[in-house]
Structures are given as C-alpha cells and as structure tokens.
Design an enzyme around this catalytic site. Sequence first.
Site, short mmCIF file in Angstrom:
data_model
loop_
_atom_site.label_atom_id
_atom_site.label_comp_id
_atom_site.label_asym_id
_atom_site.label_seq_id
_atom_site.Cartn_x
_atom_site.Cartn_y
_atom_site.Cartn_z
N GLU A 1 -5.22 -5.03 10.85
CA GLU A 1 -4.18 -4.02 10.99
C GLU A 1 -4.41 -3.24 12.29
OE1 GLU A 1 -2.29 -2.82 7.09
OE2 GLU A 1 -4.07 -1.59 7.27
N SER B 1 3.65 -2.21 10.17
CA SER B 1 5.12 -2.14 10.28
C SER B 1 5.82 -3.46 9.91
CB SER B 1 5.55 -1.69 11.68
OG SER B 1 5.03 -0.40 11.95
N GLY C 1 2.57 2.15 10.57
CA GLY C 1 3.48 3.28 10.34
C GLY C 1 4.21 3.73 11.59
N HIS D 1 -9.57 1.21 5.23
CA HIS D 1 -8.26 1.37 5.88
C HIS D 1 -8.43 2.32 7.06
CE1 HIS D 1 -4.08 2.50 6.53
NE2 HIS D 1 -3.74 1.40 5.86
N ASN E 1 0.85 -1.19 0.00
CA ASN E 1 0.00 0.00 0.00
C ASN E 1 0.89 1.24 0.00
OD1 ASN E 1 -1.85 2.03 0.47
ND2 ASN E 1 -2.21 1.47 2.62
N TRP E 2 0.96 1.91 -1.15
CA TRP E 2 1.85 3.08 -1.24
C TRP E 2 1.29 4.30 -0.54
CZ3 TRP E 2 3.96 3.46 -6.97
CH2 TRP E 2 4.87 2.42 -7.18
N LYS E 3 0.02 4.30 -0.22
CA LYS E 3 -0.64 5.50 0.33
C LYS E 3 -0.39 6.68 -0.60
CE LYS E 3 0.18 3.51 4.83
NZ LYS E 3 0.08 3.65 6.26
N GLY F 1 2.83 -1.19 4.18
CA GLY F 1 2.91 0.21 3.77
C GLY F 1 4.34 0.59 3.45
N GLU G 1 -6.80 4.72 8.02
CA GLU G 1 -6.62 6.13 7.66
C GLU G 1 -7.89 6.69 7.02
OE1 GLU G 1 -2.96 5.59 5.52
OE2 GLU G 1 -2.00 5.01 7.41
C1 PEP Z 1 -0.65 0.07 5.87
O1 PEP Z 1 -0.49 0.99 5.10
O2 PEP Z 1 -1.72 -0.51 5.87
C2 PEP Z 1 0.46 -0.32 6.77
C3 PEP Z 1 0.35 -1.41 7.45
O3 PEP Z 1 1.53 0.51 6.81
P1 PEP Z 1 2.97 0.18 7.47
O4 PEP Z 1 3.43 -1.13 6.91
O5 PEP Z 1 3.86 1.31 7.04
O6 PEP Z 1 2.79 0.11 8.94
#
Ligand code: PEP
Length: 272
Positions: free
Chosen positions: A186, A232, A192, A114, A29-31, A253, A116
């Site tokens: 998640e 993470s 993050g 998600h 997931n590039w966001k 991410g 976010e």
């Molecule tokens: C995500 O974007 O869903 C995520 C898990 O990000 P990260 O791996 O950076 O924690």
Amino acid sequence: MDSKEIEQLVRNEIVKSILETQEFLIVGNWKMNKLKPEVIEFLDDIANYDCGTKNTLVVIPPNPYLYLFEDKLRFSQVLYGVQNLFSKEKGAFTGEISCGMARDFGAQYAILGHSERRTIFLECDVITSKKVRSCVQNQIKPIVCIGEDLNQRKSNDYKPFLIRQIKEGLSRISGNELLNVIIAYEPIWAIGTGETATPDQVEETHMFIRKFLEDEYGSEIGKSIPLLYGGSVNTSNVKELALAQSVSGFLIGGASLNAQTFMEINEILNGK
Ligand code: PEP
C-alpha cells in the site's frame, strides 16, 4: 470491423477469461467508520451475497461491531477480521485486544502494520512482527501492510525500504508459518488520496516483492504468499489493476464502505 476493433475484442475476451479464472482475495478496511445502524444495513445487504466460487471476500470493521458480524454472517460466504490486535494473550494492556478475543467473535484475519498505525500510532516493525507471530500461533491470518511515502517514491529509494518492512515484519516466524501470511503493498501516497498507483507501477513493484519473497523464503513459499494491492482502489480502476502480474487481490478502504460497491468490485473480479 477494422483491425483496431478486432484487437479490442480479442483483448476483452482475454481479460474476461483471466478474471473468470484467477482467484482474488478482496479485503475491505472500514477504518474508524460507521455506527450501528449503518453496520446492520451493510450486513443485511451482504450476508446472503453469492460471491462465486473463486474469490474470498473479507470485511474488517471496528471491533465494537464484531458481535454483529458474528451474528449476521454466521451462514455467509463473507468472512471478517480485525484492524489491529496486540501480541500478548492477556494482561494489563489497556485499550488492546488479543487474538483469542478476536477469534471468540469469529474473526479470521487481522490487518497489521497499516501505514495509519505506523504513522499516527508510531508502531514499528518490531511491534508488527510480534503481532504477526501471535496471529500465526492463534490461527488468525495476518495481512501485513508495507508501503513507501511520496518522498521515497520520488527519490526512487523505496525498494530497500519495502524489503526492510517485509524482512522485519516476518522476522519472528519461519518455514511453513509463512504460508499463513498475506502481504499488502500500500503506497502511502495512494491511500485515501484518490491517487492510485498505475497498473505498471503496481506490476513493477509486485514483481520486485515477489522475487524478493522467492529469494528470501524459497520458491514454494515465496510464490504462495498472497500479495494484495491497496490504495484508492474502486470500481473504475480495479479491473486494470487486477491484470497487473503478481496481484493476488486488494485491500480496499473507502470503496468498501458501501455494500453494493464492494460486491460490484467482486463481480468485476469475477469477469462480469
Ligand atoms: C486502506 O485503508 O488500506 C486503503 C487502501 O484505503 P483507500 O482504499 O481508501 O485508499
């Protein structure tokens, strides 16, 4: 060789054989990251990558770059999707895209709900459930994200919350439609932050979710729904997390932004 070394050697062999045989879905997931030159560099690095025969790799860029994905990944094993979409087919919905539009550019997956989207854009389970239905009706695989925040985890009342997110998120589809869905657990406190859930925490929560899915939707469907972990994940922790029971793959991410790192994660999950 002493008994500890022999034990370690045996464990390494068991781990290797598990990783060599188990299928994993690995989603990046590039966001809201990268500009065009970086996108092209990533795609040039990954387009001809041989993922092996068992794992599925999916990259989820910001929508403006879908045309580059369609072009550069035309003959690639790597698949792609969108980070969000709206449940309607077309109309006066400024700023949104439909399943049809995503599909027009070859997207096969959509991340929905998600944390976010839920916290920053105030999306609720009802909105997520309508998007899930639209995806299923339009041959896009929804990756439905669920997860508790730190307070819920600390006060140990997160399990009913996770169940509510699943039940409501999947409330507008039924029967075999559920076989198209992917769930990503998640924990918000691990996204993050660099703070990963421990393999034990992941296993415990995934087993709990798996049991709920089997009880609620029947054993066949409940067993088949892929259950990803996200939070993470990186090259240092992915192997141990992959060994946790009921982990079908990862939503990644930060560590998915670099093509070499993303491919290395797949290599690790191929037992290399
Ligand atoms: C995500 O974007 O869903 C995520 C898990 O990000 P990260 O791996 O950076 O924690």
